[in-house]
Design a protein around this motif. Sequence first.
Motif, mmCIF file in Angstrom:
data_model
loop_
_atom_site.group_PDB
_atom_site.id
_atom_site.type_symbol
_atom_site.label_atom_id
_atom_site.label_comp_id
_atom_site.label_asym_id
_atom_site.label_seq_id
_atom_site.Cartn_x
_atom_site.Cartn_y
_atom_site.Cartn_z
ATOM 1 N N ALA A 12 6.284 22.847 0.902
ATOM 2 C CA ALA A 12 5.727 23.856 0.002
ATOM 3 C C ALA A 12 6.015 25.270 0.505
ATOM 4 O O ALA A 12 6.386 26.156 -0.284
ATOM 5 N N LEU A 13 5.869 25.495 1.817
ATOM 6 C CA LEU A 13 6.110 26.823 2.374
ATOM 7 C C LEU A 13 7.596 27.177 2.356
ATOM 8 O O LEU A 13 7.965 28.336 2.149
ATOM 9 N N VAL A 14 8.459 26.182 2.561
ATOM 10 C CA VAL A 14 9.902 26.413 2.437
ATOM 11 C C VAL A 14 10.219 26.889 1.025
ATOM 12 O O VAL A 14 10.963 27.867 0.819
ATOM 13 N N ASN A 15 9.663 26.222 0.038
ATOM 14 C CA ASN A 15 9.936 26.581 -1.355
ATOM 15 C C ASN A 15 9.353 27.927 -1.732
ATOM 16 O O ASN A 15 9.836 28.591 -2.654
ATOM 17 N N LEU A 16 8.339 28.348 -0.998
ATOM 18 C CA LEU A 16 7.746 29.660 -1.272
ATOM 19 C C LEU A 16 8.726 30.784 -0.944
ATOM 20 O O LEU A 16 8.657 31.874 -1.521
ATOM 21 N N ASP A 17 9.642 30.515 -0.039
ATOM 22 C CA ASP A 17 10.656 31.499 0.344
ATOM 23 C C ASP A 17 12.001 31.266 -0.333
ATOM 24 O O ASP A 17 12.987 31.952 -0.029
ATOM 25 N N VAL A 51 0.842 -1.197 0.000
ATOM 26 C CA VAL A 51 0.000 0.000 0.000
ATOM 27 C C VAL A 51 0.878 1.248 0.000
ATOM 28 O O VAL A 51 2.066 1.198 0.337
ATOM 29 N N ARG A 52 0.255 2.351 -0.383
ATOM 30 C CA ARG A 52 0.961 3.631 -0.425
ATOM 31 C C ARG A 52 -0.040 4.764 -0.276
ATOM 32 O O ARG A 52 -1.135 4.715 -0.830
ATOM 33 N N VAL A 53 0.356 5.787 0.479
ATOM 34 C CA VAL A 53 -0.444 6.998 0.668
ATOM 35 C C VAL A 53 0.419 8.199 0.298
ATOM 36 O O VAL A 53 1.575 8.279 0.726
ATOM 37 N N ASN A 54 -0.132 9.125 -0.484
ATOM 38 C CA ASN A 54 0.612 10.313 -0.886
ATOM 39 C C ASN A 54 -0.225 11.571 -0.724
ATOM 40 O O ASN A 54 -1.439 11.552 -0.950
ATOM 41 N N VAL A 55 0.431 12.661 -0.333
ATOM 42 C CA VAL A 55 -0.213 13.962 -0.231
ATOM 43 C C VAL A 55 0.668 15.000 -0.913
ATOM 44 O O VAL A 55 1.875 15.062 -0.655
ATOM 45 N N SER A 56 0.087 15.789 -1.790
ATOM 46 C CA SER A 56 0.791 16.883 -2.456
ATOM 47 C C SER A 56 0.005 18.168 -2.250
ATOM 48 O O SER A 56 -1.214 18.179 -2.429
ATOM 49 N N ILE A 57 0.706 19.233 -1.866
ATOM 50 C CA ILE A 57 0.051 20.501 -1.545
ATOM 51 C C ILE A 57 0.714 21.634 -2.314
ATOM 52 O O ILE A 57 1.944 21.720 -2.378
ATOM 53 N N THR A 58 -0.114 22.506 -2.884
ATOM 54 C CA THR A 58 0.369 23.704 -3.576
ATOM 55 C C THR A 58 -0.075 24.942 -2.812
ATOM 56 O O THR A 58 -1.241 25.044 -2.410
ATOM 57 N N VAL A 59 0.871 25.848 -2.589
ATOM 58 C CA VAL A 59 0.564 27.098 -1.893
ATOM 59 C C VAL A 59 0.826 28.271 -2.830
ATOM 60 O O VAL A 59 1.587 28.152 -3.800
ATOM 61 N N GLU A 60 0.196 29.395 -2.516
ATOM 62 C CA GLU A 60 0.364 30.584 -3.355
ATOM 63 C C GLU A 60 0.486 31.827 -2.490
ATOM 64 O O GLU A 60 -0.227 31.979 -1.488
ATOM 65 N N ARG A 61 1.411 32.721 -2.890
ATOM 66 C CA ARG A 61 1.555 34.001 -2.214
ATOM 67 C C ARG A 61 2.008 35.030 -3.245
ATOM 68 O O ARG A 61 3.003 34.820 -3.943
ATOM 69 N N ASP A 62 1.255 36.089 -3.358
ATOM 70 C CA ASP A 62 1.588 37.171 -4.287
ATOM 71 C C ASP A 62 1.823 36.651 -5.706
ATOM 72 O O ASP A 62 2.748 37.063 -6.406
ATOM 73 N N GLY A 63 0.993 35.722 -6.117
ATOM 74 C CA GLY A 63 1.071 35.196 -7.477
ATOM 75 C C GLY A 63 2.093 34.101 -7.685
ATOM 76 O O GLY A 63 2.167 33.513 -8.770
ATOM 77 N N ARG A 64 2.885 33.790 -6.681
ATOM 78 C CA ARG A 64 3.897 32.728 -6.800
ATOM 79 C C ARG A 64 3.365 31.436 -6.192
ATOM 80 O O ARG A 64 2.840 31.433 -5.080
ATOM 81 N N ARG A 65 3.493 30.357 -6.924
ATOM 82 C CA ARG A 65 3.030 29.053 -6.458
ATOM 83 C C ARG A 65 4.201 28.082 -6.295
ATOM 84 O O ARG A 65 5.094 28.047 -7.132
ATOM 85 N N GLU A 66 4.156 27.328 -5.207
ATOM 86 C CA GLU A 66 5.148 26.289 -4.964
ATOM 87 C C GLU A 66 4.446 25.069 -4.378
ATOM 88 O O GLU A 66 3.356 25.184 -3.798
ATOM 89 N N SER A 67 5.078 23.910 -4.526
ATOM 90 C CA SER A 67 4.460 22.662 -4.083
ATOM 91 C C SER A 67 5.382 21.862 -3.177
ATOM 92 O O SER A 67 6.606 22.048 -3.178
ATOM 93 N N GLY A 68 4.780 20.976 -2.428
ATOM 94 C CA GLY A 68 5.506 20.024 -1.608
ATOM 95 C C GLY A 68 4.718 18.733 -1.543
ATOM 96 O O GLY A 68 3.491 18.740 -1.681
ATOM 97 N N SER A 69 5.400 17.634 -1.331
ATOM 98 C CA SER A 69 4.701 16.352 -1.263
ATOM 99 C C SER A 69 5.363 15.443 -0.239
ATOM 100 O O SER A 69 6.540 15.605 0.101
#
Length: 472
Positions: free
Chosen positions: A226-231, A179-197
């Motif tokens: 995702a938030l780390v990549n936003l910065d 079995v496998r479970v995955n979560v991917s999240i995209t965040v946005e701030r001031d028009g910039r989008r970044e993701s983490g999984s």
Amino acid sequence: MADGVSAAEKAAELDWGAAEKILADAAHGADDAELFVEDSRSESFLWDDGRLKSASYDATQGFGLRVVSGERAGYGHASVFDTDAIARAADAAASVKRGGEGVLDAAPPRTNRKLYADLDPLEAPAFTDKTALLAEIDAYARAKDPRVVQVAASLAGSRRGVTILRPDGARYEDARPLVRVNVSITVERDGRRESGSAGAGGREAYDVFIRPERWKALADEALRIALVNLDAVPAPTGEMDVVLGPGWPGVLLHEAVGHGLEGDFNRKGTSAFAGKIGERVASPGVTVIDEGTFENRRGSLTIDDEGTPTGRTVLIENGVLKGYLQDRMNARLMGVAPTGNGRRESYAHRPMPRMTNTFMAAGAHEPAEILASLKRGVYAVNFGGGQVDITSGKFVFQCTEAYLVENGAIVSPIKGATLIGDGPSALTRVTMVGNDLKLDEGVGTCGKGGQSVPVGVGQPSLYITGLTIGGA
């Protein structure tokens, strides 16, 4: 090994006596032969953009019959179970003998070891409970931070029952949950989008991974990345020292080094490690191991797809090359023992030497000491996609979480960093090995020769000098 009647036998009521006779006739004068029977079921669910985007179920049954003569292997397969189909496959496979007078290799030794329970992950929870869980993961992630704009969550499970029949009538059986479970999240701030999984999995039931504390930890980790990549700021470029974090960064070791230690590449002389047994190929302190016997791990197998029990194979010890990963055919041709690494994607594929759980052993250095030693360079914590030339070991890996480090302190997260180098050289540039060995969370899939199989990777923190850093 599974007790009683195999899943394939229950499903197809295969006439094993007739199959044994057909196989024995095809194997006469050959060096090896087997009939591989498979009964597999799998499912997957994907929740994306606030809705159930896809749900699939697949049931697969079939057999593959192989005859080996010298360096040649004949193979026939079909998705039906009857003696006529097996006989036709045997005729096709036996054509490789060309009048050979081989002596059949001894059958694999048996084992009473069981590395995972004979369970069916598809039985529970119910369909509606799985979709409700994915919706709950989505709601949890969106409520954690107002910058979350997209959430993708997935579940995947399977049960693979295999039976391996030898020409002498010996049968080897295994039932493999996954079995496998995955979560991917995209965040946005001031028009910039970044993701983490983030993800997790193994040869267990779903309930091990879908407890609230477990899936919430995955969602939290995906959001953190995702938030780390936003910065993050653009990555520097050029040659510099790199510290790799523990765990999943072992995928670089797997791709850039592990494949080069598989028996077929070395028998054919196409690996950078060919003919170097007993020679120093890595820095002192570097020990690389393939371990197929960890309980419930994604890459573990009680027996491989030829019936050989998996084991612990030391490939590199303290920098010295000790051996290669072997299936039965390559082991015979190289005059060594099989290591339990004969794997295949399905009944429609021939087995070949493949990794199970491949990792670098722990060293003596504290992780903080390793990072403090980095004067100016990159601290790479997570990787995404990469490209590797298996023959040379040359690699290009994309960092999904990385930091610029100056005088031992993290300055800022960086975006678009790629690590460029080659595995054999990188092994000789390891100057510090951490004491924090960690295996990945159970999400690895390895491709080779058009076949994909589940694997595990791992390593401690590593200090590597002189890798090339490329930017986006």
